[in-house]
Every structure is written in structure tokens, then in C-alpha cells.
Motif scaffolding. Structure first.
Motif, PDB file in Angstrom:
ATOM      1  N   PRO A   1       0.804  -1.228   0.000  1.00 55.99           N
ATOM      2  CA  PRO A   1       0.000   0.000   0.000  1.00 55.99           C
ATOM      3  C   PRO A   1       0.837   1.277   0.000  1.00 55.99           C
ATOM      4  CG  PRO A   1      -0.576  -1.420   1.875  1.00 55.99           C
ATOM      5  CD  PRO A   1       0.548  -2.072   1.158  1.00 55.99           C
ATOM      6  N   SER A   2       2.072   1.228   0.470  1.00 56.72           N
ATOM      7  CA  SER A   2       2.877   2.447   0.555  1.00 56.72           C
ATOM      8  C   SER A   2       3.923   2.538  -0.551  1.00 56.72           C
ATOM      9  CB  SER A   2       3.565   2.519   1.926  1.00 56.72           C
ATOM     10  OG  SER A   2       4.462   1.424   2.065  1.00 56.72           O
ATOM     11  N   SER A   3       3.707   1.843  -1.641  1.00 52.55           N
ATOM     12  CA  SER A   3       4.648   1.846  -2.759  1.00 52.55           C
ATOM     13  C   SER A   3       4.820   3.250  -3.333  1.00 52.55           C
ATOM     14  CB  SER A   3       4.139   0.916  -3.855  1.00 52.55           C
ATOM     15  OG  SER A   3       4.923   1.027  -5.022  1.00 52.55           O
ATOM     16  N   ARG A   4       6.026   3.559  -3.772  1.00 50.81           N
ATOM     17  CA  ARG A   4       6.275   4.834  -4.452  1.00 50.81           C
ATOM     18  C   ARG A   4       5.485   4.917  -5.767  1.00 50.81           C
ATOM     19  NH1 ARG A   4      11.773   4.193  -2.347  1.00 50.81           N
ATOM     20  NH2 ARG A   4      12.153   5.952  -0.956  1.00 50.81           N
ATOM     21  N   LEU A   5       5.037   3.793  -6.246  1.00 50.49           N
ATOM     22  CA  LEU A   5       4.176   3.771  -7.426  1.00 50.49           C
ATOM     23  C   LEU A   5       2.969   4.679  -7.219  1.00 50.49           C
ATOM     24  CD1 LEU A   5       3.446   2.431 -10.196  1.00 50.49           C
ATOM     25  CD2 LEU A   5       2.279   0.662  -8.864  1.00 50.49           C
ATOM     26  N   ASN A   6       2.512   4.796  -5.987  1.00 48.85           N
ATOM     27  CA  ASN A   6       1.372   5.664  -5.680  1.00 48.85           C
ATOM     28  C   ASN A   6       1.619   7.112  -6.078  1.00 48.85           C
ATOM     29  OD1 ASN A   6      -0.121   3.544  -4.625  1.00 48.85           O
ATOM     30  ND2 ASN A   6       0.730   3.814  -2.587  1.00 48.85           N
ATOM     31  N   GLY A   7       2.869   7.534  -6.049  1.00 50.41           N
ATOM     32  CA  GLY A   7       3.184   8.890  -6.485  1.00 50.41           C
ATOM     33  C   GLY A   7       2.830   9.106  -7.944  1.00 50.41           C
ATOM     34  N   LEU A   8       3.153   8.141  -8.787  1.00 52.17           N
ATOM     35  CA  LEU A   8       2.817   8.236 -10.209  1.00 52.17           C
ATOM     36  C   LEU A   8       1.303   8.180 -10.401  1.00 52.17           C
ATOM     37  CD1 LEU A   8       5.829   7.069 -10.155  1.00 52.17           C
ATOM     38  CD2 LEU A   8       5.277   6.175 -12.392  1.00 52.17           C
ATOM     39  N   ILE A   9       0.674   7.262  -9.676  1.00 48.61           N
ATOM     40  CA  ILE A   9      -0.775   7.098  -9.800  1.00 48.61           C
ATOM     41  C   ILE A   9      -1.509   8.362  -9.358  1.00 48.61           C
ATOM     42  CG2 ILE A   9      -2.765   5.848  -8.874  1.00 48.61           C
ATOM     43  CD1 ILE A   9      -0.933   3.344  -8.771  1.00 48.61           C
ATOM     44  N   GLN A  10      -1.130   8.900  -8.196  1.00 52.60           N
ATOM     45  CA  GLN A  10      -1.792  10.113  -7.701  1.00 52.60           C
ATOM     46  C   GLN A  10      -1.628  11.269  -8.689  1.00 52.60           C
ATOM     47  OE1 GLN A  10      -0.232  10.969  -3.786  1.00 52.60           O
ATOM     48  NE2 GLN A  10      -1.247   9.203  -2.855  1.00 52.60           N
ATOM     49  N   TYR A  11      -0.438  11.424  -9.230  1.00 56.74           N
ATOM     50  CA  TYR A  11      -0.198  12.517 -10.164  1.00 56.74           C
ATOM     51  C   TYR A  11      -1.068  12.349 -11.415  1.00 56.74           C
ATOM     52  CZ  TYR A  11       2.094  16.122 -12.834  1.00 56.74           C
ATOM     53  OH  TYR A  11       2.332  17.269 -13.566  1.00 56.74           O
ATOM     54  N   ALA A  12      -1.073  11.145 -11.979  1.00 54.92           N
ATOM     55  CA  ALA A  12      -1.889  10.903 -13.178  1.00 54.92           C
ATOM     56  C   ALA A  12      -3.367  11.125 -12.880  1.00 54.92           C
ATOM     57  CB  ALA A  12      -1.641   9.478 -13.690  1.00 54.92           C
ATOM     58  N   GLU A  13      -3.822  10.645 -11.733  1.00 55.59           N
ATOM     59  CA  GLU A  13      -5.223  10.822 -11.347  1.00 55.59           C
ATOM     60  C   GLU A  13      -5.590  12.305 -11.270  1.00 55.59           C
ATOM     61  OE1 GLU A  13      -8.340   9.634  -7.787  1.00 55.59           O
ATOM     62  OE2 GLU A  13      -6.200   9.374  -7.441  1.00 55.59           O
ATOM     63  N   GLN A  14      -4.754  13.100 -10.624  1.00 51.50           N
ATOM     64  CA  GLN A  14      -5.035  14.539 -10.510  1.00 51.50           C
ATOM     65  C   GLN A  14      -5.118  15.205 -11.879  1.00 51.50           C
ATOM     66  OE1 GLN A  14      -1.792  15.827  -8.046  1.00 51.50           O
ATOM     67  NE2 GLN A  14      -2.735  15.081  -6.152  1.00 51.50           N
ATOM     68  N   GLN A  15      -4.198  14.849 -12.770  1.00 52.64           N
ATOM     69  CA  GLN A  15      -4.198  15.449 -14.107  1.00 52.64           C
ATOM     70  C   GLN A  15      -5.458  15.056 -14.884  1.00 52.64           C
ATOM     71  OE1 GLN A  15      -1.809  17.756 -14.884  1.00 52.64           O
ATOM     72  NE2 GLN A  15      -1.319  17.320 -12.747  1.00 52.64           N
ATOM     73  N   LEU A  16      -5.859  13.810 -14.762  1.00 53.36           N
ATOM     74  CA  LEU A  16      -7.054  13.351 -15.471  1.00 53.36           C
ATOM     75  C   LEU A  16      -8.328  13.973 -14.898  1.00 53.36           C
ATOM     76  CD1 LEU A  16      -6.045   9.620 -15.947  1.00 53.36           C
ATOM     77  CD2 LEU A  16      -6.249  11.348 -17.757  1.00 53.36           C
ATOM     78  N   GLN A  17      -8.404  14.072 -13.576  1.00 53.36           N
ATOM     79  CA  GLN A  17      -9.583  14.694 -12.961  1.00 53.36           C
ATOM     80  C   GLN A  17      -9.707  16.158 -13.372  1.00 53.36           C
ATOM     81  OE1 GLN A  17      -8.924  13.652  -8.814  1.00 53.36           O
ATOM     82  NE2 GLN A  17     -10.443  12.010  -8.941  1.00 53.36           N
ATOM     83  N   GLN A  18      -8.592  16.847 -13.521  1.00 48.16           N
ATOM     84  CA  GLN A  18      -8.633  18.236 -13.983  1.00 48.16           C
ATOM     85  C   GLN A  18      -9.198  18.342 -15.397  1.00 48.16           C
ATOM     86  OE1 GLN A  18      -4.734  19.952 -13.490  1.00 48.16           O
ATOM     87  NE2 GLN A  18      -4.820  19.812 -11.258  1.00 48.16           N
TER      88      GLN A  18
END
Length: 178
Positions: free
Chosen positions: A13-30
Motif C-alpha cells: 500500500p505504501s509503494s512509491r508507485l502511488n506517487g505516479l498514480i496520484q499525479y496521473a489521477e489529478q491530471q485526469l480529474q482536472q
């Protein structure tokens, strides 16, 4: 409104992969794109290991994929390939479950030595499942992602630029401008 499902293949659950996912999610939601998730490691282990195609959890996850316009497949790289837990889930998708889907891979690994894992490990599997619109994806090195407080991450400038370009291409592919 376009829909994207993010398939997170990390067992941690605490993978650094989450950083990429969160960033992509924010860009897509915008961009007004609706996001849903499949956390593969949270699916019932017995359903994955024993290939229970009729499991309610697996059927629900597969329905998310079916209803999505685009798929982000995210995974850490172990031994030059994506995680085993991600493979067990991909095996439970229908044979042509990715037909007509635009797919953006997001991978993270310890070194640049595994840079081609998207091309050599993931893309052949996705192709057999009908995936024809598989974008180049983004491979990141762990050192480019820093864990901050409150499950937030900071990304290197180079990684941000690469993610921006990949997410823009992905968004345009699933929601072409008229």
C-alpha cells in the motif's frame, strides 16, 4: 464523461508507485475524466490464486474494466517484469477484455536496467487480450519519487514532464477533441 480505471498491481500500500498514480489521477480529474480503481492486492487472494472467474469481487473488477474508456496499468517491477499479483488478475480478465481500450502503463523500478519491462513483459500479454491502443507508458526509477507526509509524494521534474506528456496523450486518445 470519459471513464478510466487504474489497475494498481502493487502488493504494498505504501509503494512509491502511488506517487505516479496520484499525479496521473489529478491530471485526469482536472480534465473532467472520472477515475475508478482496482487495487489488485485487495482482491480476495483465494479468488486470484484459484482463478475463481465467477467470484463476485473478480466480476466487479472486470465490470469496471469493461465500462472504462481507458485503463492505466500500474506496477512496480520485480525481476524484470510486473508483479505476480497483477498477472493473476490479468489472467482473470476475459480473453478480449481489453478490446477497444486505450491503455497507459505506469511502472516503477529500482534501476533503469528494467526500462524495457513495459515493452517486453506487459505489452505482449495485453496484446493477446485485445489491447491494440497501448501507449508507450512511463517507467520511473524509485529515486525519482520521494515519500512525503500524509501519503503524499514529490516527483522529480523530469518525471513530472514525462507524466504530463503521457497523461495528455492518454486523455486525448480516450476523449478526442471534436
Amino acid at each position: 464523461m470519459s471513464k478510466v480505471v487504474i489497475i494498481n498491481g502493487s502488493p504494498f500500500p505504501s509503494s512509491r508507485l502511488n506517487g505516479l498514480i496520484q499525479y496521473a489521477e489529478q491530471q485526469l480529474q482536472q480534465k473532467g475524466i472520472e477515475i475508478d480503481y482496482i487495487q489488485v492486492a485487495q482482491l480476495p487472494a483465494e479468488d486470484l490464486i484459484k482463478a475463481k472467474f465467477d467470484s463476485e469481487a473478480i466480476l466487479n473488477a472486470n465490470q469496471k474494466v469493461e465500462q472504462a474508456d481507458g485503463i492505466i496499468i500500474a506496477s512496480p517491477v520485480y525481476k524484470a517484469a510486473y508483479t505476480g499479483v497483477l498477472k493473476t488478475y490479468l489472467d482473470l480478465l476475459p480473453q478480449k477484455g481489453l478490446l477497444g481500450k486505450t491503455i497507459l502503463p505506469l511502472f516503477i523500478g529500482g534501476t533503469l536496467a528494467h526500462l524495457l519491462s513495459i515493452d517486453y513483459a506487459l505489452k505482449p500479454v495485453l496484446s493477446t487480450m485485445g489491447g491494440r491502443y497501448i501507449l508507450g507508458g512511463v517507467y520511473a526509477v524509485d529515486a525519482w519519487v520521494t515519500r512525503e507526509e500524509n501519503e503524499q509524494y514529490s516527483l522529480s521534474e523530469e518525471l513530472v514532464q514525462r507524466l504530463d506528456a503521457a497523461v495528455e496523450e492518454f486523455a486525448n486518445a480516450i476523449n478526442p477533441k471534436s
